[in-house]
Design a protein around this motif. Sequence first.
Motif, mmCIF file in Angstrom:
data_model
loop_
_atom_site.group_PDB
_atom_site.id
_atom_site.type_symbol
_atom_site.label_atom_id
_atom_site.label_comp_id
_atom_site.label_asym_id
_atom_site.label_seq_id
_atom_site.Cartn_x
_atom_site.Cartn_y
_atom_site.Cartn_z
ATOM 1 N N MET A 1 45.649 -8.810 33.335
ATOM 2 C CA MET A 1 46.565 -7.969 32.595
ATOM 3 C C MET A 1 46.049 -6.539 32.543
ATOM 4 O O MET A 1 46.183 -5.849 31.565
ATOM 5 C CB MET A 1 46.745 -8.529 31.178
ATOM 6 N N ASN A 2 45.385 -6.084 33.650
ATOM 7 C CA ASN A 2 44.808 -4.752 33.684
ATOM 8 C C ASN A 2 45.788 -3.695 34.152
ATOM 9 O O ASN A 2 45.501 -2.526 34.106
ATOM 10 C CB ASN A 2 43.578 -4.732 34.601
ATOM 11 N N THR A 3 46.893 -4.093 34.690
ATOM 12 C CA THR A 3 47.883 -3.130 35.164
ATOM 13 C C THR A 3 49.006 -3.024 34.168
ATOM 14 O O THR A 3 49.207 -3.883 33.334
ATOM 15 C CB THR A 3 48.460 -3.556 36.529
ATOM 16 N N ALA A 4 49.762 -1.936 34.297
ATOM 17 C CA ALA A 4 50.844 -1.700 33.332
ATOM 18 C C ALA A 4 51.944 -2.720 33.487
ATOM 19 O O ALA A 4 52.332 -3.079 34.584
ATOM 20 C CB ALA A 4 51.418 -0.292 33.551
ATOM 21 N N THR B 1 37.414 -1.136 30.301
ATOM 22 C CA THR B 1 37.974 0.213 30.200
ATOM 23 C C THR B 1 38.859 0.413 28.968
ATOM 24 O O THR B 1 39.039 1.540 28.519
ATOM 25 C CB THR B 1 38.818 0.546 31.447
ATOM 26 N N THR B 2 39.417 -0.651 28.436
ATOM 27 C CA THR B 2 40.355 -0.523 27.321
ATOM 28 C C THR B 2 39.617 -0.410 25.993
ATOM 29 O O THR B 2 38.804 -1.269 25.648
ATOM 30 C CB THR B 2 41.300 -1.734 27.269
ATOM 31 N N PRO C 1 42.038 4.250 18.640
ATOM 32 C CA PRO C 1 43.213 4.133 17.775
ATOM 33 C C PRO C 1 44.547 4.142 18.519
ATOM 34 O O PRO C 1 45.589 3.895 17.932
ATOM 35 C CB PRO C 1 43.101 5.371 16.881
ATOM 36 N N GLU C 2 44.494 4.452 19.837
ATOM 37 C CA GLU C 2 45.734 4.500 20.609
ATOM 38 C C GLU C 2 45.929 3.218 21.413
ATOM 39 O O GLU C 2 44.974 2.671 21.977
ATOM 40 C CB GLU C 2 45.729 5.697 21.558
ATOM 41 N N VAL C 3 47.172 2.758 21.453
ATOM 42 C CA VAL C 3 47.545 1.620 22.280
ATOM 43 C C VAL C 3 48.809 2.024 23.032
ATOM 44 O O VAL C 3 49.793 2.448 22.430
ATOM 45 C CB VAL C 3 47.838 0.350 21.434
ATOM 46 N N GLY D 1 46.246 -2.703 29.582
ATOM 47 C CA GLY D 1 44.840 -3.050 29.477
ATOM 48 C C GLY D 1 44.656 -4.184 28.490
ATOM 49 O O GLY D 1 45.583 -4.541 27.753
ATOM 50 N N GLU D 2 43.438 -4.749 28.466
ATOM 51 C CA GLU D 2 43.184 -5.862 27.562
ATOM 52 C C GLU D 2 41.740 -5.837 27.102
ATOM 53 O O GLU D 2 40.874 -5.232 27.753
ATOM 54 C CB GLU D 2 43.489 -7.193 28.250
#
Length: 318
Positions: A1-4, A267-268, A272-274, A261-262
């Motif tokens: 689940m690393n891609t958008a 990298t994720t 505070p941003e998702v 990202g997961e």
Amino acid sequence: MNTALRITVFAAALAATFGTAYGVGNAVGTITPQQKGGHTMRHGTSGGPDDMASMPGMSGTSAMPGMRHDAAPGGLELSKDGYTLALNTSQVPAGRKADLSFSIVRDDTGRKVTDCEEQHGRELHFIVASRDLTVYRHLHPTRAADGTWSTPVDLPRAGDYRVFADFTPKGADSLTLGADLSVAGHHEPVEAPAPDTTAKVDGYEVRLAGTPVAGKPSTLTVTVTKDGHPVGDLQPYLGAYGHLVALRSEDLAYLHVHPTGEPGDGTTKPGPEVSFMVTTPTAGGYRLFFDFQHEGKVRTAAFTVHATGARDSAAHEH
């Protein structure tokens, strides 16, 4: 689940399949392919697992059982692909706990389904939503050996509701079937939530940035703060730092997407941003529910946004 993640729903398929639309501001819905899920609840509240939603969705590019890419909308049909949602309870009282039961029936045999693929720790996810977009529940029903599902419900206001069952029959594609539910009592109509990209819940402030564009992947980013400070230690919840559910206000169409990202991918960051990559099927109003976990508790922030048309977006860019 690393891609958008990308979920695309074709308006033409919607029109051809469902025909009848419900009035703007009086509808919510649930349709989605499945991979991972989150929890949502009624706007302006917070609570435990019984109030939360663990909505199956589609994320990334890796295939999973029952996952469909570019699926046409679901959740508006009582029957589809040889399965029918048989709702045994068509009415419950407002403001009081009541039992609700249902089953999934195979059309070819008439038998109740007892074997589903487990998605996000559950065989089936059951959603209850008011048509005015102000009440939203995800419940965790239990299944009896004969295939009858049951769950207590406690809905605050009388009116028209819609229920949805998200499940994946063993060896088949994921499905979302829907049925109407009446909540009895004195009905006082309320206005649909006004457009707003800031939500406050339990001392948290959640801001939404970005504008969805019909038929085009759009980045939406939520930022979580508490007492004015960024929350940089969000906790993984059902495999993600957040889940976003979009309910189209005009006809019960539902989208559920997951972040770009997961946890544990190297990298994720945990806030505070998702960010989410979302493709809305059409222009118009949507109610968005963002689920996140912090300090051991799941909370939901809700927003109302307007998805622009592709032409409007192009004109604005130029």
